[in-house]
Each structure stands twice: as C-alpha cells, then as structure tokens.
Scaffold this active site. Structure first.
Site, PDB file in Angstrom:
ATOM      1  N   LYS A  22      29.208 -47.316 -28.193  1.00 26.84           N
ATOM      2  CA  LYS A  22      28.924 -48.739 -28.008  1.00 26.84           C
ATOM      3  C   LYS A  22      29.443 -49.542 -29.200  1.00 26.84           C
ATOM      4  CE  LYS A  22      24.938 -49.591 -26.089  1.00 26.84           C
ATOM      5  NZ  LYS A  22      23.468 -49.520 -26.129  1.00 26.84           N
ATOM      6  N   ARG A  92      20.364 -52.219 -30.812  1.00 29.05           N
ATOM      7  CA  ARG A  92      20.803 -51.381 -29.699  1.00 29.05           C
ATOM      8  C   ARG A  92      21.174 -49.975 -30.160  1.00 29.05           C
ATOM      9  NH1 ARG A  92      25.529 -54.766 -26.946  1.00 29.05           N
ATOM     10  NH2 ARG A  92      24.889 -53.489 -25.169  1.00 29.05           N
ATOM     11  N   GLY A 101      20.596 -45.604 -20.816  1.00 26.22           N
ATOM     12  CA  GLY A 101      19.169 -45.790 -20.581  1.00 26.22           C
ATOM     13  C   GLY A 101      18.280 -44.755 -21.225  1.00 26.22           C
ATOM     14  N   MET A 103      18.040 -44.002 -24.519  1.00 26.37           N
ATOM     15  CA  MET A 103      17.436 -44.399 -25.795  1.00 26.37           C
ATOM     16  C   MET A 103      17.012 -45.872 -25.695  1.00 26.37           C
ATOM     17  SD  MET A 103      19.804 -42.425 -28.496  1.00 26.37           S
ATOM     18  CE  MET A 103      21.342 -42.983 -27.830  1.00 26.37           C
ATOM     19  N   ARG A 340      32.593 -49.286 -21.718  1.00 21.94           N
ATOM     20  CA  ARG A 340      32.723 -47.840 -21.935  1.00 21.94           C
ATOM     21  C   ARG A 340      33.412 -47.262 -20.704  1.00 21.94           C
ATOM     22  NH1 ARG A 340      26.341 -47.239 -21.226  1.00 21.94           N
ATOM     23  NH2 ARG A 340      26.231 -47.725 -19.024  1.00 21.94           N
ATOM     24  N   HIS A 458      19.979 -47.749 -14.020  1.00 20.89           N
ATOM     25  CA  HIS A 458      20.236 -46.567 -14.831  1.00 20.89           C
ATOM     26  C   HIS A 458      20.074 -45.278 -14.052  1.00 20.89           C
ATOM     27  CE1 HIS A 458      19.687 -48.905 -18.728  1.00 20.89           C
ATOM     28  NE2 HIS A 458      20.918 -48.443 -18.692  1.00 20.89           N
ATOM     29  N   ARG A 564      32.582  -7.094  -3.610  1.00 19.74           N
ATOM     30  CA  ARG A 564      31.516  -6.133  -3.912  1.00 19.74           C
ATOM     31  C   ARG A 564      31.195  -5.363  -2.646  1.00 19.74           C
ATOM     32  NH1 ARG A 564      29.957 -11.129  -6.019  1.00 19.74           N
ATOM     33  NH2 ARG A 564      29.430 -11.151  -8.236  1.00 19.74           N
ATOM     34  N   ARG A 620      35.785  -3.564  -5.627  1.00 20.99           N
ATOM     35  CA  ARG A 620      35.033  -2.720  -6.559  1.00 20.99           C
ATOM     36  C   ARG A 620      34.298  -1.637  -5.790  1.00 20.99           C
ATOM     37  NH1 ARG A 620      30.226  -5.332  -9.931  1.00 20.99           N
ATOM     38  NH2 ARG A 620      29.259  -5.271  -7.872  1.00 20.99           N
ATOM     39  N   GLU A 752      33.572  -3.518 -18.953  1.00 19.97           N
ATOM     40  CA  GLU A 752      32.261  -4.171 -18.998  1.00 19.97           C
ATOM     41  C   GLU A 752      31.267  -3.407 -19.850  1.00 19.97           C
ATOM     42  OE1 GLU A 752      30.564  -4.339 -15.068  1.00 19.97           O
ATOM     43  OE2 GLU A 752      31.513  -2.460 -14.476  1.00 19.97           O
ATOM     44  N   SER A 771      39.699  -5.638 -15.315  1.00 25.28           N
ATOM     45  CA  SER A 771      38.999  -6.869 -14.960  1.00 25.28           C
ATOM     46  C   SER A 771      37.722  -6.902 -15.795  1.00 25.28           C
ATOM     47  CB  SER A 771      38.677  -6.894 -13.464  1.00 25.28           C
ATOM     48  OG  SER A 771      37.959  -8.058 -13.161  1.00 25.28           O
ATOM     49  N   THR A 774      32.068  -9.676 -17.281  1.00 20.57           N
ATOM     50  CA  THR A 774      31.435 -10.261 -18.476  1.00 20.57           C
ATOM     51  C   THR A 774      29.920 -10.370 -18.354  1.00 20.57           C
ATOM     52  OG1 THR A 774      32.144 -12.381 -17.593  1.00 20.57           O
ATOM     53  CG2 THR A 774      33.395 -11.483 -19.445  1.00 20.57           C
ATOM     54  N   ASN A 775      29.372 -10.210 -17.138  1.00 19.59           N
ATOM     55  CA  ASN A 775      27.907 -10.197 -17.060  1.00 19.59           C
ATOM     56  C   ASN A 775      27.378  -8.951 -17.757  1.00 19.59           C
ATOM     57  OD1 ASN A 775      28.261 -12.425 -15.476  1.00 19.59           O
ATOM     58  ND2 ASN A 775      27.812 -11.390 -13.550  1.00 19.59           N
ATOM     59  N   ASP A 776      27.895  -7.789 -17.339  1.00 22.66           N
ATOM     60  CA  ASP A 776      27.460  -6.547 -17.972  1.00 22.66           C
ATOM     61  C   ASP A 776      27.906  -6.494 -19.429  1.00 22.66           C
ATOM     62  OD1 ASP A 776      25.839  -4.697 -16.492  1.00 22.66           O
ATOM     63  OD2 ASP A 776      27.437  -4.660 -14.995  1.00 22.66           O
ATOM     64  N   CYS A 838      36.085 -11.151 -13.710  1.00 20.03           N
ATOM     65  CA  CYS A 838      35.386 -11.363 -12.443  1.00 20.03           C
ATOM     66  C   CYS A 838      33.901 -11.637 -12.652  1.00 20.03           C
ATOM     67  CB  CYS A 838      35.593 -10.182 -11.507  1.00 20.03           C
ATOM     68  SG  CYS A 838      34.938  -8.648 -12.162  1.00 20.03           S
ATOM     69  N   TYR A 858      44.402 -13.935 -14.782  1.00 22.27           N
ATOM     70  CA  TYR A 858      43.684 -14.744 -13.802  1.00 22.27           C
ATOM     71  C   TYR A 858      42.185 -14.766 -14.084  1.00 22.27           C
ATOM     72  CZ  TYR A 858      42.105 -10.425 -11.618  1.00 22.27           C
ATOM     73  OH  TYR A 858      41.504  -9.208 -11.401  1.00 22.27           O
TER      74      TYR A 858
HETATM   75  P1  ADP Z   1      21.744 -49.309 -22.883  1.00 22.99           P
HETATM   76  O1  ADP Z   1      22.450 -48.440 -23.831  1.00 22.99           O
HETATM   77  O2  ADP Z   1      20.504 -48.740 -22.358  1.00 22.99           O
HETATM   78  O3  ADP Z   1      22.666 -49.849 -21.843  1.00 22.99           O
HETATM   79  P2  ADP Z   1      22.029 -51.791 -24.277  1.00 22.99           P
HETATM   80  O4  ADP Z   1      22.021 -51.739 -25.757  1.00 22.99           O
HETATM   81  O5  ADP Z   1      23.351 -51.904 -23.649  1.00 22.99           O
HETATM   82  O6  ADP Z   1      21.225 -50.563 -23.717  1.00 22.99           O
HETATM   83  O7  ADP Z   1      21.126 -53.029 -23.869  1.00 22.99           O
HETATM   84  C1  ADP Z   1      20.705 -53.252 -22.563  1.00 22.99           C
HETATM   85  C2  ADP Z   1      20.998 -54.647 -22.127  1.00 22.99           C
HETATM   86  O8  ADP Z   1      20.450 -55.592 -23.002  1.00 22.99           O
HETATM   87  C3  ADP Z   1      22.469 -54.969 -22.099  1.00 22.99           C
HETATM   88  O9  ADP Z   1      23.026 -54.611 -20.898  1.00 22.99           O
HETATM   89  C4  ADP Z   1      22.493 -56.475 -22.249  1.00 22.99           C
HETATM   90  O10 ADP Z   1      22.419 -57.079 -21.007  1.00 22.99           O
HETATM   91  C5  ADP Z   1      21.240 -56.767 -23.044  1.00 22.99           C
HETATM   92  N1  ADP Z   1      21.638 -57.082 -24.408  1.00 22.99           N
HETATM   93  C6  ADP Z   1      21.822 -56.238 -25.436  1.00 22.99           C
HETATM   94  N2  ADP Z   1      22.232 -56.901 -26.528  1.00 22.99           N
HETATM   95  C7  ADP Z   1      22.301 -58.202 -26.182  1.00 22.99           C
HETATM   96  C8  ADP Z   1      22.677 -59.407 -26.855  1.00 22.99           C
HETATM   97  N3  ADP Z   1      23.075 -59.379 -28.120  1.00 22.99           N
HETATM   98  N4  ADP Z   1      22.621 -60.555 -26.170  1.00 22.99           N
HETATM   99  C9  ADP Z   1      22.224 -60.555 -24.888  1.00 22.99           C
HETATM  100  N5  ADP Z   1      21.870 -59.481 -24.195  1.00 22.99           N
HETATM  101  C10 ADP Z   1      21.899 -58.313 -24.822  1.00 22.99           C
HETATM  102 MG    MG Z   2      29.050  -4.937 -13.726  1.00 19.79          MG
HETATM  103 MG    MG Z   3      24.196 -50.924 -22.044  1.00 21.37          MG
END
Ligand code: ADP
Ligand code: MG
Ligand code: MG
Length: 885
Positions: A22, A92, A101, A103, A340, A458, A564, A620, A752, A771, A774-776, A838, A858
C-alpha cells in the site's frame, strides 16, 4: 540507524519490502502525478523492532513521525490538533503482500471534543459528528479491544442500533446531527465505563495508539490464518501509512468506492466496481450498505467517471496488470487512496493474462509468470450440470464462481467445526453480512451466501481468492442468525436444510442439484499451450482407471507416472479372490486365485493402454502390506470372541483370524511390503507383469500402441531389484513368445528408501528409470510416519520448528539432497536415465520448481493438478513465478 519514515514523494513501487504494498503504491502514484492525499509511511522494519522491543515503539520514532507530519501540514496548510484548521489523518496497515481486511485501519484521527466543537461552526455538523463517531469506534476497537472485551466495533454498532430504534429510523443516513452528537456522547461514555479512562483527547496520543495497534493487528487471529493459507511469512511485518483524510461523507457530491480495472470474476475488459455516495470507505468494504455498480457513476457524474476511467487506464499501462483501486470523491474532486494488483478468480486471471498479451501490454512469459498455478483450480471448479432444471429461490451477486451444495449453517465457528478440516460435512455458510472474521468458517464451507455486502466486500474478495463459490448481497433473503434460519418471502430455510449455490450466476437454490466439471475455455487452452512451449519437464498423471486417465489426458497429461495396481484389488467382486490368494496354504491354491485375478487385471490394463493411445504408463507392482486386503483384526477378534461366548464357532472366521494374526505387523509401513513382498510371494508380481504385458499385447495386436514401464517399489539394496527383475524378465519373455510379438516394455524402480537414493549408482546399472516416491522418502528420511504426523507436524509448523509441512512441499535441504544425490549418481552410470517423481509433491508448484532445478524428466500428479503442474513447470523454466513469498 535506518530511516524509519518515508514521505510518499520519497518512495516508489519497488520498495514494497520496506513500505508494504500500500505504502509503495501510494508513493508511486504520488510520483506519477495522480491525485493522492499527502502522507507518509512507517517502514516494516519498525514493525519488527516493535515486536523485538517487547511491543514498544522504538525510541525517537514519534519524533520522525512528527517531522513528516509537519511536511504534510505545510502542504495542506492545516495543523494536526489545531481546532481552527485541523489536519485529520488515517492510519493504515499494509504488508508487502496484500491481506485485504485482515489488519486494521483508523480513519478521521485527530478529532477531539474541542476540535469538533469548533468544526461544527464552519462545517456541516452532521458530517462532523458522523466523522467523530466513526473515529471513536474505530480507534477504540482497534487500539483497546484487545485489553477490554466490550469495546469492539460490534458493541458500538449495538449502541447505534439502539439509538436508531429510539429515534424510530432504519438507515444511518436518517440520523440527524443531534442524533449523531448523542451517539458520540454515548460512545465516549461507553469507553469510559469499559476502560476506566476517557477516550483520548490528545491527537498525538491517538496517533501513537493507532500506530501501535496497526503493528499489533499483524498478529491478530484472522491475519495469522490468512498468512498461513497464503503462505505469507510471519516475519515480514506490516508498514503503517499515515495519510491526510479526504471525505466521501461530506454530502451528495461526495462518495467513495472500490473498482477493478477489469472484471475480477470473469476477466472481462471493462471497469468493474462499486461505490456509495455520501459515505466513508469502510461503508463499501464492510458490507453494511449494499453499494451501487460503478457504471452508474457514468450517469450520475460523467465528468468524475471519465477522470476515473482515465486513471484506470493509466494505472494499468503503468503497472501492466489489472489494478484494484480505492477512491474517494470529495466535493466532486477525485482522490485515489490505494492501488494494487487485483485479486481475481482463476478464469479471470487466465483471461486477463491472455488478453493483455493480445493488447501488447505484456509478453507471453510475463503472462505465464503472473498466474498463480493454484488458481487454475478455479477453472476446473464444478458447475451445475448443463440442462439441469432447477428453481431459483433467490438471486444475489455472483461473488465467487462455481457450484456448491450443502447444509445451511449460520455461524462461522460451526462451519469450521462441521466442514472441511472438521467433520468434513458439506456445509454452506449463510451470513447477514460477510466479515473477515468469518474466514475460518468460509474456508471450511462448500459455499457462502450473504444477505448484504457487494462484489468488492472483503469477504467476497477472499472468497474469490480461495475459489469458494459465493453468492453475496442477496437482499431477497432475510437472515435470522439468532433463530438459525433465513427466509425468502414465505419460504423458511432452517439450519441443517440443504441448499445449493450457483456462484457463477449468483443463484440460490433449494435442495441439491447435480454438479459437474467445468468446460475448459478457449483462453485456458491458449494459456496452457504457452506453458507447454517453454516448460522442460514432462507432465504425467497418477491414475488407476481408464476414466481418470482420459480426464488427465484432457487436462494435458503426457502419460501415466504412477498406476497403483493394488487399487484394482479393492474393487467389489475381486476382494474375495484377493483374500483367497492371500489365505492360500498351498502354491496351487494361490495360483488358482491369481489366475482369476489375471483375467481382471489384464482387462484393467488393456483399458488403460487404450485410453493412453500410445503414451507411456508406469505401473507399480503391488506395494502395500497384504493385511490391507484382509478384514480388520480388532473386528475379527471381537466377532470370534462373541461367537465363542454364545457357544458357537465359525471355522472360516477363525482361520481368517489366525492368518490375520500371523500377518500382523507392529510397523507395517516398514514391514512386508513393496519389493520385499515380491520376493516372498513371487507369484503375485509374476501375475501382475503378465497382466500388464498381455493387456499391452492385446492393444498392440488390435493396431494400437502401448508402452508399459514396470516399476518395482521400495528398493533399498540393488540385490532386491536384481532378484525381482530377473524373475519378471522370465515372465515377460514368456508372454512375448506366447503372443508372438515384441512389446516395448521397460523395467524401473522407485527411489523412496534413503539407502536406495544413496546407492543410486548401483541401482541405475540394473534399471531403465527412476521414479521418486517422495511420500515414503520423506517419511523415512525424517522418520515421521505420515499417517500419524498430524499430532506433531501442526505444532512443528506453528512453532516454526519446521518451515513447512514436508509432506506438502518437498524438504529441499534434506529429502531434496537425497534426490540430488540419486540423480547425480544415477546419471553418472546411465547418462540417459529417465527420472521422474510420482509422490504427491509432483503436483505442488514449489516442489515442481525443485524437480526442474535438479533435472528430472517429468513430474506426475493427480489429474486435477495436471494443468497446475504444466504452468508451474513453465514458471520454473522461466525462472520466475509464484513463490517469491
Ligand atoms: P484495507 O487494507 O483494509 O483496505 P485501507 O487502509 O485501505 O484498509 O482503508 C480502508 C478504507 O478507508 C479505504 O478504502 C478508504 O476508503 C478509507 N480511507 C483510508 N485512508 C483514507 C483517507 N486518507 N481518506 C479517506 N478515506 C480513507
Ligand atoms: Mg511408496
Ligand atoms: Mg484498502
């Protein structure tokens, strides 16, 4: 000391390790001149320091933050904490690999009572209180809920719901400024009551609390589960981005949304996404309000839409990949808040890659490197059998393609308990709205159905990423989680009832429907043909039946790497014959039973060679301990004892028990099995060899081709191989003489047993191919019993005693070293020795990369993994691809 804080203009997209995806992309977009609100990013190294430092921010960090903040203040002519002209920021999270979503994020940070009181004189009070209440909730939830139980988002939402009830309104937007002011007061009172302290009023205290909370969110439960699933390392940590706020909730000329530059479900080439007017970011992604498709922006605000469309095109051209973009409109001004590489389904990934090659945006090699082989699984996801007549109960959004049938559950924990990985029942998780907390349950379910939330929520994103058939935003259903039921008009569906989902079309169906494999699309074929052009590894399949063989060939297999034979012994009418063969007390009786089995097996092999149409088949010889074909020992003991107690007897059962007792082994996987069995009971493999070659002869005589490769398992000493092979050569010559033709058969062995690998030069002299089993080989190299390893391997991986499960991906340093030794020694004696794998690792992308590296000819895997193996082999040949995680 390394620089800890980077302004956006100081970074670029190559700095993902340090700034997270990000942060790096916000920097990149800033530098190519896109409208990005100013801000800065605290590096992932600080996250590591935070944890090493007993969860405390390193000294001096906040000073660096303050000086970066003052640059932002100057740019915007605002001041953090100044009631007259306050700068508000978002805090963020963002790791190197996107974890949507998983963190935490805090918006509107920097508000406090005095700023709010001043702001309402200049700004719309409703907006001010709306921002404040969101901020109180987010910061409390994110920063304090790990210490205090009752200040989660959920608790605040409850307070809001109660207030709405009091006010007699339904929607958030119907609550006026006075109502929201009351809400802020109640939120603060709640914080005081639950934590014993006032909600922090000092913006710097708020900022520090939010930064620490984001670092802590790296280790929240859902983030950990997500990383494990996606194989993202735990050590890399998250960066923290602090960014000046723009507001989508300032009125009707404002809004916020999420869009993909192409359709993430189908790959279609047009902007695809959703937005909400007068809303803040979380509203779209949290799935609380169902957002509007982005196309409507074109009519609602054509000017903004044009700008947005233009930015989409620029970003795609710049990144050369489909982008997932978050944006906000503040008083008709467009701001980009994130971009992204967009998560996409397997079919979309393939279509986009093929299209982008056609558009001249990327090369074929780039296209191949870009698609995660595991995603190809989605292209093979089951669909509802065509021409099936079914009644659609309700329609929602097609959030994750594929068809699913199962019983309804309403709770993610219950889904996890009953579903995949639990009791392995087929369940469909039904939720009012999807939240990332449901991850565990979603992964265990066949499919997911939600009442609210959009295509970009999310959880819908996660569903697509993991190939979970999902219908989202199905507003026709009403979910009553409390009473464990949902209703559609006057139809009620209770927990435990069966429903089906057609995630491809967004349909909900009562009861079950027949499902079948997807047809492989044109792009899929094109894409894999590019993979075939560059890969060096051959791709074979593990198959025991003509049906599986045909399926694998359809998926691109170039032969069978493991058939087998004993699987054929288990089939219905054969089992008693097999048992007679085992129980025989004389050679004549044993031979009689074997003669009967010969008839069956000859037909089996004929069918397989027909299906192969000239492609080679490695067969086999019998491998498992014989007791596997006999009744269960404990059950027999009980039956015989019961009969005795009743004064009865059953001589046949008693004889069976005696044999079973005789054959009982303490450690069967290291007992009488594999080539040892062939040496003790030579007639069995003689019969099998005869069956294989007679089956081949029948096909050849009918004008076809057959290339049997007879494989002797579990060889640890070259003499084992010599003895077995000498016996079988005689049978082979006899069959050729009887049939009056030559059959192009060869003999080879499995590597094996560690000793086999170490003495591969001796063994190679006696064999035409290797051949790797790799399990054994893994089992015996580690001394882990695979079938008992659950109990310790899980904690081993969790405690990072091992980097991963060696039965999933080859342990390259240990087991892999034995393989390298075997390849080197084997080829020293026989330069053209054909070598394959295999074991189940043959279908796992990272292991395939390793097999390429050590020069195997292979890999062989189950039919459904053949397309994955083709792509993984191509990526290995290109020296790039998936596993940079
Ligand atoms: P996640 O990684 O869960 O997508 P984000 O950091 O992207 O979390 O934040 C979630 C949402 O919060 C973003 O999609 C955006 O809409 C809003 N947001 C984050 N930073 C700002 C900002 N500086 N101004 C306005 N909205 C923001
Ligand atoms: Mg075997
Ligand atoms: Mg986001």
């Amino acid at each position: 000391m390394n620089k800890r804080v980077y302004l956006f203009e100081e970074g670029d997209k190559s700095m993902r390790d340090l700034l997270g995806g990000k942060g790096a992309n916000l920097a990149e977009m800033t530098n190519i001149g896109l409208p990005v609100p100013p801000g800065f990013t605290i590096t992932t190294e600080v996250c590591t320091e935070y944890y090493e430092n007993d969860r405390r921010l390193p000294q001096g960090l906040m000073d660096e933050v303050k000086s970066a903040l003052s640059v932002v203040e100057k740019k915007l002519d605002k001041k953090f904490g100044d009631p007259a002209n306050p700068l508000l920021v978002s805090v963020r999270s963002g790791a190197k690999f996107s974890m949507p979503g998983m963190m935490d994020t805090v918006l509107n940070l920097g508000l406090n009572d005095s700023i709010v009181n001043r702001l309402i004189t200049a700004q719309d009070p409703r907006f001010v209180y709306d921002s404040y209440r969101r901020f109180i909730m987010m910061l409390s939830d994110v920063a304090y809920s790990d210490k205090f139980e009752h200040i989660t988002k959920h608790d605040f939402e409850h307070i809001f719901a109660d207030l709405k009830k009091e006010l007699g309104v339904k929607e958030d937007l119907e609550v006026d400024a006075a109502g929201l002011k009351t809400l802020c007061d109640r939120f603060k009172a709640h914080v005081l009551k639950q934590t014993g302290s006032e909600f922090p009023q000092d913006p710097f205290v708020q900022l520090q609390a939010a930064i620490e909370a984001v670092f802590r969110s790296w280790n929240n439960e859902r983030a950990i589960i997500y990383r494990r699933r996606e194989k993202i390392p735990d050590e890399i940590g998250t960066a923290v981005t602090v960014q000046s706020m723009v507001f989508g909730n300032l009125g009707e000329d404002c809004g916020t949304g999420v869009a993909f530059t192409r359709n993430a479900s189908t790959g279609d080439h047009h902007v695809f996404g959703e937005y909400l007017m007068n809303a803040q970011g979380e509203d779209v992604v949290a799935g609380v309000r169902t957002p509007v498709p982005i196309d409507q922006l074109a009519t609602q605000n054509p000017d903004i839409y044009r700008q947005f469309d233009d930015i989409c095109k620029r970003l795609e051209a710049h990144y050369k990949d489909m982008q997932d973009i978050e944006f906000t409109i503040e008083h008709n001004r467009l701001f980009i808040l994130q971009c992204r590489s967009g998560k996409r389904t397997g079919p979309a990934a393939v279509k986009i890659a093929v299209d982008q090659v056609g558009e001249g945006l990327i090369t074929k090699a780039e296209a191949l490197a870009r698609v995660d082989p595991e995603l190809l699984n989605h292209c093979l996801l089951p669909v509802i059998a065509p021409n099936t007549k079914y009644k659609v109960l309700a329609k929602g959004l097609p959030a994750g393609p594929g068809a699913a049938t199962g019983t309804v559950v309403f709770d993610a924990n219950v889904a996890a308990e009953l579903g995949k990985g639990g009791k392995n029942q087929k369940v469909i998780l039904v939720r009012a709205d999807t939240s990332p907390d449901d991850l565990k349950g979603m992964l265990a379910a066949q499919g997911v159905l939600t009442e609210k939330g959009g295509m970009t929520s999310h959880a819908a994103l996660v569903a697509r990423g993991f190939g979970i058939p999902t219908v989202a935003g199905c507003s026709e259903i009403h979910v009553d989680g409390h009473n464990r039921r949902f209703t559609v008009g006057d139809v009620t569906v209770n927990e435990g009832d069966e429903i089906s989902l057609n995630g491809t079309l967004g349909e909900v169906i009562l009861g079950s429907v027949p499902v079948e494999d997807a047809k492989l699309t044109g792009e899929f074929g094109t894409f894999l043909s590019w993979a075939d052009e560059v890969r060096k590894l051959g791709i074979r399949t593990n198959a025991d039946t003509p049906e599986d063989t045909a399926l694998a060939i359809k998926f691109g297999a170039e032969g069978i790497g493991l058939c087998r034979t004993e699987h054929m012994f288990f089939e219905g009418s054969r089992r008693p014959v097999v048992q007679r063969m085992i129980l025989a007390t004389s050679d004549e009786d044993r031979q009689k039973a074997l003669d009967e089995l010969l008839v069956f097996q000859r037909e089996d092999f004929k069918g397989i060679f027909e299906a192969l149409n000239g492609l080679p088949a490695t067969v086999r010889l019998i491998d498992p301990p014989l007791h596997e074909f006999l009744p269960n020992r404990e059950a027999l003991i009980e039956e015989v004892a019961t009969l005795k107690a009743q004064g009865k007897s059953d001589p046949q059962k008693e004889a069976m028990l005696r044999t079973v007792e005789q054959m009982h082994e303490i450690n069967p996987m290291m007992g009488l099995r594999g080539c040892r069995l062939s040496i003790v009971f030579p007639q069995i493999v003689a019969m099998q060899t005869r069956a294989i070659l007679e089956g081949a002869a029948a096909v050849i005589k009918a004008g076809g081709k057959a290339h049997p490769e007879i494989m002797i398992p579990l060889v640890g000493h070259v003499n084992e191989l010599k003895v077995v092979k000498a016996g079988l050569e005689k049978t082979a010559k006899a069959v050729e003489a009887e049939q009056g033709i030559t059959i192009p058969y060869i003999f080879g062995t499995m590597i094996e047993v560690p000793r086999g690998a170490l003495t591969a030069d001796e063994i190679a002299a006696e064999t035409e191919f290797f051949s790797f089993g790799t399990n054994d080989l893994t089992q015996m190299t580690y001394g882990f019993s695979r079938d008992d390893s659950d109990k310790f391997l899980k904690p081993y991986v969790e405690q990072k005693i091992l980097p991963g499960d060696p039965f999933e991906s080859i342990d390259q340093t240990g087991v892999g070293q034995l393989m390298e030794i075997a390849v080197e020694k084997g080829r020293r004696v026989k330069p053209n020795l054909k070598i394959g794998i295999c074991g189940e690792h043959g279908g796992e992308p990272r292991s395939i990369g390793f097999c390429h590296k050590i020069g195997l000819n292979y890999v062989s895997c189950s039919p459904y993994r053949v397309p994955i193996a083709r792509l993984a082999a191509a990526q290995a040949a290109l020296g790039k691809g998936v596993s940079d995680k």
